[in-house]
Motif scaffolding. Structure first.
Motif, short mmCIF file in Angstrom:
data_model
loop_
_atom_site.label_atom_id
_atom_site.label_comp_id
_atom_site.label_asym_id
_atom_site.label_seq_id
_atom_site.Cartn_x
_atom_site.Cartn_y
_atom_site.Cartn_z
N PHE A 33 0.91 -1.12 0.01
CA PHE A 33 -0.12 -0.15 -0.04
C PHE A 33 0.77 1.37 0.11
CE2 PHE A 33 -4.07 -1.75 1.55
CZ PHE A 33 -3.96 -3.30 1.76
N TYR A 35 0.27 5.47 0.94
CA TYR A 35 -0.45 6.44 1.65
C TYR A 35 0.21 7.89 1.52
CZ TYR A 35 -3.75 2.97 3.57
OH TYR A 35 -4.96 2.16 3.76
N GLN A 37 0.48 11.45 3.58
CA GLN A 37 0.05 11.79 5.09
C GLN A 37 0.52 13.42 5.09
OE1 GLN A 37 1.62 10.23 8.46
NE2 GLN A 37 -0.31 10.83 9.74
N GLY A 40 0.31 16.73 10.34
CA GLY A 40 -0.86 16.69 11.36
C GLY A 40 -2.28 16.22 10.95
N GLU A 41 -2.15 15.43 9.94
CA GLU A 41 -3.36 14.85 9.36
C GLU A 41 -3.26 13.35 9.32
OE1 GLU A 41 -4.42 18.54 6.31
OE2 GLU A 41 -4.45 16.53 5.67
N ALA A 42 -4.37 12.62 9.05
CA ALA A 42 -4.44 11.11 8.90
C ALA A 42 -3.93 10.78 7.55
CB ALA A 42 -5.79 10.78 9.26
N PRO A 43 -3.39 9.43 7.35
CA PRO A 43 -3.11 9.05 5.92
C PRO A 43 -4.36 8.88 5.18
CG PRO A 43 -2.04 7.75 7.73
CD PRO A 43 -3.01 8.66 8.31
N PHE A 45 -5.44 6.94 1.28
CA PHE A 45 -5.02 5.91 0.53
C PHE A 45 -4.87 6.32 -0.87
CE2 PHE A 45 -5.28 1.66 -1.15
CZ PHE A 45 -5.86 1.71 -2.29
N TYR A 48 -2.77 0.40 -3.95
CA TYR A 48 -2.57 -0.95 -3.58
C TYR A 48 -2.08 -1.96 -4.78
CZ TYR A 48 -4.39 -5.60 -1.97
OH TYR A 48 -4.43 -7.06 -1.92
N ASN A 96 -3.96 -5.92 9.21
CA ASN A 96 -3.30 -4.70 9.91
C ASN A 96 -2.28 -4.28 8.60
OD1 ASN A 96 -1.95 -6.99 10.59
ND2 ASN A 96 -0.61 -5.56 11.37
N LEU A 97 -1.73 -3.08 8.75
CA LEU A 97 -0.96 -2.25 7.88
C LEU A 97 0.38 -2.39 8.59
CD1 LEU A 97 -3.06 0.30 6.27
CD2 LEU A 97 -2.14 -1.75 5.24
N PHE A 99 3.73 -0.19 8.56
CA PHE A 99 4.26 1.10 7.69
C PHE A 99 5.71 1.11 7.99
CE2 PHE A 99 0.54 3.57 6.63
CZ PHE A 99 -0.31 2.89 7.63
N GLY A 100 6.33 1.62 6.61
CA GLY A 100 7.66 2.14 6.77
C GLY A 100 7.56 3.62 7.56
N LYS A 101 8.70 4.32 7.72
CA LYS A 101 8.95 5.46 8.24
C LYS A 101 8.40 6.79 7.67
CE LYS A 101 12.33 3.65 11.50
NZ LYS A 101 13.82 3.90 12.00
N GLY A 102 8.25 6.46 6.14
CA GLY A 102 7.79 7.46 5.32
C GLY A 102 8.74 8.34 4.85
N PHE B 34 -8.79 -0.81 13.42
CA PHE B 34 -7.25 -0.68 13.96
C PHE B 34 -6.76 0.57 14.69
CE2 PHE B 34 -6.21 -4.24 11.52
CZ PHE B 34 -7.03 -4.63 10.50
N SER B 43 6.79 6.86 12.07
CA SER B 43 5.87 6.18 11.54
C SER B 43 4.58 5.88 12.26
CB SER B 43 6.60 4.98 10.87
OG SER B 43 5.48 4.30 9.87
N GLN B 103 -8.13 -0.08 3.88
CA GLN B 103 -8.51 0.78 5.10
C GLN B 103 -8.43 1.93 4.79
OE1 GLN B 103 -5.79 -0.37 8.53
NE2 GLN B 103 -5.14 -2.24 7.77
#
Lengths: 109, 114
Positions: A33, A35, A37, A40-43, A45, A48, A96-97, A99-102, B34, B43, B103
């Motif tokens: 996946f 994403y 971001q 200050g905000e949510a990721p 999508f 995929y 679940n996901l 994540f990498g560090k971005g 989740f 992250s 998700q």
């Protein structure tokens, strides 16, 4: 163990093309996946990939090679609003996901 | 697209108090939600997996007695941070699955413990 690597930061120019790479080594794999971001905000999508190859969606494309444990996100015709962190994530066995560090992308005029 | 809401968006509380964060899927039913935590410039780290009608599954290192999760219905999961301490200050984000692979994330809750 779980290991997802991507560059910490990248800088690109407005209108250009940038490729963000991601390599992964995970005990399970249920898709790759990407994403976006903003601070200050949510990721949100982006894409995929579960099969090898390139998936194109507008200005964004994502590529996957399962044998190499490698993916990239390609952003074309960069815009200032594309400045954000881009998160590579592997789908885990529990849905679940992981994540990498971005990668923090800065787009400059 | 699917919408997930969180409440509150931000909260400041005193050390030792408890805080409840709600996560709702507004236009779809989510059997699984989740909870993630994200520290500055780090992250997202999965804290727990919340399944409707059953106990949550916590990741290693996450104290289940400190982070209480209740998934009371197919559209609501709550995370309660009990006896909060300054080191619990973080960005807490929930997500819900609408399809088997997608998700959708809530907008997050920024918790500051003073």
């Amino acid at each position: 163990g779980q290991n997802i690597d991507q560059p910490t930061e990248m800088t690109a120019t407005e209108g250009a093309i940038v490729q963000i790479n991601c390599t992964y080594q995970t005990s399970g794999f249920n898709g790759l996946f990407w994403y976006q971001q903003h601070a200050g905000e949510a990721p949100t999508f982006l894409s995929y990939n579960v099969l090898d190859g390139l998936e194109e969606k507008g200005r964004f494309s994502s590529f996957l090679s399962r044998s190499k444990g490698y993916s990239y996100l390609l952003l074309k015709e960069l815009q200032m609003k594309d400045s954000a962190s881009y998160l590579c994530a592997v789908g885990g066995s529990q849905g679940n996901l992981i994540f990498g560090k971005g990668t923090k992308l800065s787009v400059k005029p | 697209g699917a919408v997930v809401s969180q409440h509150p968006s931000w909260v400041i509380c005193k050390s030792g108090t408890s805080v409840k964060i709600e996560c709702r899927s507004l236009d779809f039913q989510a059997t699984t939600m989740f909870w993630y935590r994200q520290f500055p410039k780090k992250s997202l780290m999965l804290m727990a997996t919340s399944n409707e009608g059953s106990k949550a599954t916590y990741e290693q290192g996450v104290e289940k007695d400190k982070f209480l999760i209740n998934h009371a219905s197919l559209t609501l999961s709550t995370l309660t941070v009990t006896s909060a301490h300054p080191e619990d200050s973080s960005f807490y984000i929930c997500s819900a699955k609408s399809k088997w692979y997608e998700q959708y994330f809530g907008p997050g809750t920024r918790l500051t413990v003073t």
